[in-house]
Motif scaffolding. Structure first.
Motif, PDB file in Angstrom:
ATOM      1  N   ASN A 134       6.502 -10.074   6.920  1.00 40.43           N
ATOM      2  CA  ASN A 134       6.589  -9.606   8.296  1.00 40.43           C
ATOM      3  C   ASN A 134       5.558  -8.483   8.460  1.00 40.43           C
ATOM      4  OD1 ASN A 134       7.809  -6.989   7.760  1.00 40.43           O
ATOM      5  ND2 ASN A 134       9.778  -8.008   7.528  1.00 40.43           N
ATOM      6  N   LYS A 135       5.321  -8.064   9.702  1.00 38.39           N
ATOM      7  CA  LYS A 135       4.256  -7.074   9.963  1.00 38.39           C
ATOM      8  C   LYS A 135       4.486  -5.762   9.223  1.00 38.39           C
ATOM      9  CE  LYS A 135       1.458  -8.918  13.101  1.00 38.39           C
ATOM     10  NZ  LYS A 135       0.031  -9.002  13.015  1.00 38.39           N
ATOM     11  N   ASP A 136       5.739  -5.303   9.166  1.00 34.59           N
ATOM     12  CA  ASP A 136       6.017  -4.047   8.459  1.00 34.59           C
ATOM     13  C   ASP A 136       5.708  -4.174   6.974  1.00 34.59           C
ATOM     14  OD1 ASP A 136       6.811  -2.735  10.775  1.00 34.59           O
ATOM     15  OD2 ASP A 136       8.941  -3.165  10.452  1.00 34.59           O
ATOM     16  N   GLU A 137       6.091  -5.292   6.373  1.00 31.92           N
ATOM     17  CA  GLU A 137       5.799  -5.512   4.948  1.00 31.92           C
ATOM     18  C   GLU A 137       4.292  -5.582   4.720  1.00 31.92           C
ATOM     19  OE1 GLU A 137       9.735  -8.152   3.781  1.00 31.92           O
ATOM     20  OE2 GLU A 137       7.961  -9.160   4.593  1.00 31.92           O
ATOM     21  N   ALA A 138       3.595  -6.271   5.607  1.00 35.45           N
ATOM     22  CA  ALA A 138       2.140  -6.401   5.468  1.00 35.45           C
ATOM     23  C   ALA A 138       1.454  -5.040   5.589  1.00 35.45           C
ATOM     24  CB  ALA A 138       1.597  -7.370   6.518  1.00 35.45           C
ATOM     25  N   ARG A 139       1.887  -4.243   6.544  1.00 33.16           N
ATOM     26  CA  ARG A 139       1.291  -2.904   6.700  1.00 33.16           C
ATOM     27  C   ARG A 139       1.589  -2.028   5.478  1.00 33.16           C
ATOM     28  NH1 ARG A 139       2.033  -3.824  12.436  1.00 33.16           N
ATOM     29  NH2 ARG A 139       4.229  -3.280  12.365  1.00 33.16           N
ATOM     30  N   ALA A 140       2.819  -2.112   4.972  1.00 29.01           N
ATOM     31  CA  ALA A 140       3.174  -1.312   3.791  1.00 29.01           C
ATOM     32  C   ALA A 140       2.371  -1.765   2.575  1.00 29.01           C
ATOM     33  CB  ALA A 140       4.673  -1.414   3.513  1.00 29.01           C
ATOM     34  N   LEU A 141       2.210  -3.077   2.414  1.00 30.59           N
ATOM     35  CA  LEU A 141       1.409  -3.584   1.296  1.00 30.59           C
ATOM     36  C   LEU A 141      -0.040  -3.143   1.435  1.00 30.59           C
ATOM     37  CD1 LEU A 141       1.176  -5.235  -1.293  1.00 30.59           C
ATOM     38  CD2 LEU A 141       0.871  -7.277   0.141  1.00 30.59           C
TER      39      LEU A 141
ATOM     40  N   GLU B  97      -6.565 -10.655   8.261  1.00 31.75           N
ATOM     41  CA  GLU B  97      -5.434 -10.952   9.148  1.00 31.75           C
ATOM     42  C   GLU B  97      -5.163  -9.812  10.129  1.00 31.75           C
ATOM     43  OE1 GLU B  97      -3.708 -13.804   9.507  1.00 31.75           O
ATOM     44  OE2 GLU B  97      -5.186 -14.627   8.129  1.00 31.75           O
ATOM     45  N   GLY B  98      -6.062  -8.829  10.151  1.00 26.24           N
ATOM     46  CA  GLY B  98      -5.933  -7.725  11.093  1.00 26.24           C
ATOM     47  C   GLY B  98      -5.060  -6.579  10.604  1.00 26.24           C
ATOM     48  N   ILE B  99      -4.698  -6.593   9.328  1.00 26.80           N
ATOM     49  CA  ILE B  99      -3.893  -5.526   8.730  1.00 26.80           C
ATOM     50  C   ILE B  99      -4.823  -4.705   7.841  1.00 26.80           C
ATOM     51  CG2 ILE B  99      -1.852  -4.954   7.373  1.00 26.80           C
ATOM     52  CD1 ILE B  99      -1.156  -6.553   9.866  1.00 26.80           C
ATOM     53  N   SER B 100      -5.404  -3.672   8.413  1.00 25.49           N
ATOM     54  CA  SER B 100      -6.376  -2.865   7.688  1.00 25.49           C
ATOM     55  C   SER B 100      -6.110  -1.393   7.958  1.00 25.49           C
ATOM     56  CB  SER B 100      -7.786  -3.240   8.136  1.00 25.49           C
ATOM     57  OG  SER B 100      -8.754  -2.577   7.369  1.00 25.49           O
ATOM     58  N   PRO B 101      -5.421  -0.715   7.037  1.00 30.00           N
ATOM     59  CA  PRO B 101      -5.084   0.689   7.279  1.00 30.00           C
ATOM     60  C   PRO B 101      -6.315   1.582   7.273  1.00 30.00           C
ATOM     61  CG  PRO B 101      -4.548   0.108   5.038  1.00 30.00           C
ATOM     62  CD  PRO B 101      -5.007  -1.156   5.718  1.00 30.00           C
ATOM     63  N   ARG B 102      -6.214   2.657   7.992  1.00 34.28           N
ATOM     64  CA  ARG B 102      -7.330   3.611   8.044  1.00 34.28           C
ATOM     65  C   ARG B 102      -7.188   4.624   6.949  1.00 34.28           C
ATOM     66  NH1 ARG B 102      -9.373   3.855  13.884  1.00 34.28           N
ATOM     67  NH2 ARG B 102      -8.468   1.976  14.658  1.00 34.28           N
TER      68      ARG B 102
END
Length: 64
Positions: A13-20, A59-64
């Protein structure tokens, strides 16, 4: 070294992807060295971490 490619498909899910994404962003070579049995293994671990980071970014999940 075996250059045979492996494809890993994963559903998060999006939260898991962002945390990873945050985790792999914060993982350093020295973290891998601490867990590896050799320098070569540490470099291979970091290559894997970078591949995960790249896939998440695509996939658009790229933390700054």
């Amino acid at each position: 070294m075996n250059n045979e490619k492996v494809t890993v498909t994963l559903e998060l899910n999006k939260d898991e992807a962002r945390a990873l994404a945050q985790f792999v962003k914060r993982t350093s070579h020295s973290d891998c060295e601490d867990k590896a049995t050799s320098q070569n293994e540490a470099y291979l671990m970091m290559d894997g971490v970078n591949a995960v980071m790249k896939s998440l970014a695509e996939e658009g999940i790229s933390p700054r």
